[in-house]
Structure formats: structure tokens, C-alpha cells
Design a protein around this motif. Structure first.
Motif, PDB file in Angstrom:
ATOM      1  N   MET A   1       0.790  -1.012   0.163  1.00 35.74           N
ATOM      2  CA  MET A   1       0.002  -0.089   0.040  1.00 35.74           C
ATOM      3  C   MET A   1       0.987   1.066  -0.137  1.00 35.74           C
ATOM      4  N   GLU A   2       2.022   1.261   0.002  1.00 37.43           N
ATOM      5  CA  GLU A   2       2.817   2.350  -0.159  1.00 37.43           C
ATOM      6  C   GLU A   2       2.997   2.909  -1.843  1.00 37.43           C
ATOM      7  N   SER A   3       2.752   4.396  -1.703  1.00 34.51           N
ATOM      8  CA  SER A   3       2.595   4.772  -3.182  1.00 34.51           C
ATOM      9  C   SER A   3       4.155   4.672  -3.778  1.00 34.51           C
ATOM     10  N   SER A   4       5.076   4.857  -3.355  1.00 37.02           N
ATOM     11  CA  SER A   4       6.373   4.670  -4.073  1.00 37.02           C
ATOM     12  C   SER A   4       6.596   3.341  -4.632  1.00 37.02           C
ATOM     13  N   LYS A   5       6.369   2.314  -3.824  1.00 40.19           N
ATOM     14  CA  LYS A   5       6.534   1.133  -4.606  1.00 40.19           C
ATOM     15  C   LYS A   5       5.206   0.835  -5.736  1.00 40.19           C
ATOM     16  N   PHE A   6       4.123   1.371  -5.740  1.00 43.65           N
ATOM     17  CA  PHE A   6       3.221   1.491  -6.962  1.00 43.65           C
ATOM     18  C   PHE A   6       3.830   2.414  -7.853  1.00 43.65           C
TER      19      PHE A   6
ATOM     20  N   LEU B   1       2.524  10.621 -25.912  1.00 43.39           N
ATOM     21  CA  LEU B   1       3.038  10.423 -24.700  1.00 43.39           C
ATOM     22  C   LEU B   1       2.031  10.984 -23.640  1.00 43.39           C
ATOM     23  N   LEU B   2       1.187  11.823 -23.676  1.00 43.69           N
ATOM     24  CA  LEU B   2       0.322  12.326 -22.941  1.00 43.69           C
ATOM     25  C   LEU B   2      -0.910  11.123 -22.544  1.00 43.69           C
ATOM     26  N   PRO B   3      -1.388  10.508 -23.585  1.00 44.91           N
ATOM     27  CA  PRO B   3      -2.451   9.475 -23.566  1.00 44.91           C
ATOM     28  C   PRO B   3      -1.794   8.517 -22.606  1.00 44.91           C
ATOM     29  N   SER B   4      -0.509   8.286 -22.688  1.00 43.58           N
ATOM     30  CA  SER B   4       0.173   6.990 -22.082  1.00 43.58           C
ATOM     31  C   SER B   4       0.308   7.388 -20.685  1.00 43.58           C
ATOM     32  N   VAL B   5       0.635   8.542 -20.285  1.00 44.17           N
ATOM     33  CA  VAL B   5       0.395   8.733 -18.842  1.00 44.17           C
ATOM     34  C   VAL B   5      -1.056   8.623 -18.235  1.00 44.17           C
ATOM     35  N   LEU B   6      -2.091   9.044 -18.783  1.00 49.33           N
ATOM     36  CA  LEU B   6      -3.384   9.177 -18.256  1.00 49.33           C
ATOM     37  C   LEU B   6      -4.069   8.111 -18.408  1.00 49.33           C
ATOM     38  N   LEU B   7      -3.732   6.993 -19.522  1.00 50.24           N
ATOM     39  CA  LEU B   7      -4.618   5.931 -19.937  1.00 50.24           C
ATOM     40  C   LEU B   7      -4.054   4.442 -19.578  1.00 50.24           C
ATOM     41  N   SER B   8      -2.697   4.592 -19.421  1.00 46.95           N
ATOM     42  CA  SER B   8      -2.157   3.193 -19.360  1.00 46.95           C
ATOM     43  C   SER B   8      -2.327   2.622 -17.882  1.00 46.95           C
ATOM     44  N   GLY B   9      -2.964   3.339 -17.012  1.00 47.69           N
ATOM     45  CA  GLY B   9      -3.162   2.709 -15.635  1.00 47.69           C
ATOM     46  C   GLY B   9      -2.114   3.264 -14.625  1.00 47.69           C
ATOM     47  N   PHE B  10      -1.147   4.018 -15.120  1.00 48.98           N
ATOM     48  CA  PHE B  10      -0.039   4.761 -14.293  1.00 48.98           C
ATOM     49  C   PHE B  10      -0.723   5.530 -13.402  1.00 48.98           C
TER      50      PHE B  10
END
Length: 200
Positions: A1-6, A124-133
Motif C-alpha cells: 500500500m506504499e505509493s512509492s512501490k506502486f 506520450l500524454l495519453p500514455s500517462v493518463l490511460l496506461s494505468g499509471f
């Protein structure tokens, strides 16, 4: 549940993709703007050989960036690789090839470096928003979910989080690997076709 590991595995993927796509998107455009593309056309090399020759140095740069990102992720955030490092490097190389091919496709389509930069950002922008990142794909509307399936980053994120966070083996990653391979073949085929048209 640590954000860094995710988040750190996702950041590694984004760094790899951003650097390689932007660098390679300028490759053929620079040749065209300088007027040296005609000299390349006159050489006996095929379109495939020319594309591979352009990709090799960027592959080395991307591989170096990947190693640095993994080391810094461990030193600064304490995120270690729980799975096989060899498997991670092999699949990372696969993703690098895919990202480089995307950049080369942009390079063959764009007429100027400004167009290449704009096309790279648009990819690149859709990759940030839609990839599950940032957002879980399962919570996305169905149309957006299907759109995310055409982004290589979507599958590489699954691979990164699987190996780094969960420590899974290749048997659990067959689906994203096959999807990534399919995207590589499609992008390289489109790049070669577009480049051959450019030569004509």
C-alpha cells in the motif's frame, strides 16, 4: 500500500518511453531538414537496415537510462526488484524496441522537428493518463479502456509492477508480452511501409 512501490515502476517506464520516443522522432526529420536524406537514399542499404542502424544508438541510451532509473529507485525510494532482474532487462529491452519504433514512425511521418515534437507529446500524454499509471484501467469507461489497449505503456506497466513489486515469473506475464510483441510488429511494419513511400 506504499505509493512509492506502486509509482516508481511506472516512472521507470515513463522515463524510458519519453526519452526514446522523443530522441528517435527527430532521427529522420533531421536528415530531411539538412538535405542528407538524399545521400541515404543513394546508398545500397534497405529501409529495414537504415531503420535498424538509426535505432541501435538510441537502444543503448535507453538501456543505460533503464539501469540508472532502477538503481536510483532503489537508493532513493528503497524500491527493490523482487523478481528476476534478467527477465526485467529482457522485457525492458522489448519495450525499448517498441518505443524506438514509435519514435521512428513519427520521424517518417513528420516533415519538421516541430511536428515531430508535437506528435511525440500527443502520443506520450495519453500514455500517462490511460496506461494505468495514475488511474486504474478497470475504473475507466469502456471506450477509454479499449483505447488504452493500443498503448505499449499499458502492457509494460503490468510487466514492471509484476516483476518489481510482486516478483512474478514469465508465466504470469504471457498476456502483456504477447500484446507488446504484436504492437512491435504492427509499428515496425507501418514504419517500414511509410519509409519506403518516403523513398519513392
Amino acid at each position: 500500500m506504499e505509493s512509492s512501490k506502486f509509482n516508481i515502476p511506472g516512472v521507470i517506464g515513463l522515463i524510458l518511453q519519453n526519452i526514446t520516443v522523443i530522441l528517435t522522432s527527430f532521427a529522420m526529420v533531421r536528415e530531411r531538414e539538412k538535405g542528407t536524406i538524399e545521400q541515404l537514399i543513394m546508398t545500397p542499404v534497405t529501409a529495414f537496415e537504415l531503420i535498424v542502424g538509426k535505432l541501435i544508438p538510441y537502444t543503448i541510451i535507453g538501456f543505460f537510462d533503464m539501469v540508472i532509473a532502477l538503481i536510483l529507485g532503489y537508493i532513493i525510494f528503497g524500491v527493490s526488484v523482487k523478481g528476476s532482474i534478467v527477465l526485467l532487462i529482457l522485457l525492458g529491452t522489448l519495450f525499448l524496441i517498441c518505443s524506438l519504433a514509435m519514435g521512428m514512425l513519427i520521424s517518417t511521418v513528420a516533415k519538421t522537428q516541430l511536428q515531430a515534437m508535437q506528435a511525440s507529446i500527443a502520443l506520450l500524454l495519453p500514455s500517462v493518463l490511460l496506461s494505468g499509471f495514475i488511474f486504474p484501467r478497470e475504473a475507466m469507461p469502456q471506450l477509454v479502456y479499449y483505447l488504452s489497449c493500443v498503448l505499449p505503456m499499458t502492457y509494460f506497466l503490468e510487466i514492471l509492477r509484476g516483476i518489481i513489486v510482486k516478483g512474478v515469473g514469465i508465466s504470469h506475464l504471457i498476456s502483456p508480452i504477447v500484446s507488446l510483441l504484436a504492437l512491435i510488429l504492427i509499428i515496425i511494419a507501418a514504419t517500414m511501409k511509410k519509409f519506403s513511400k518516403t523513398l519513392d
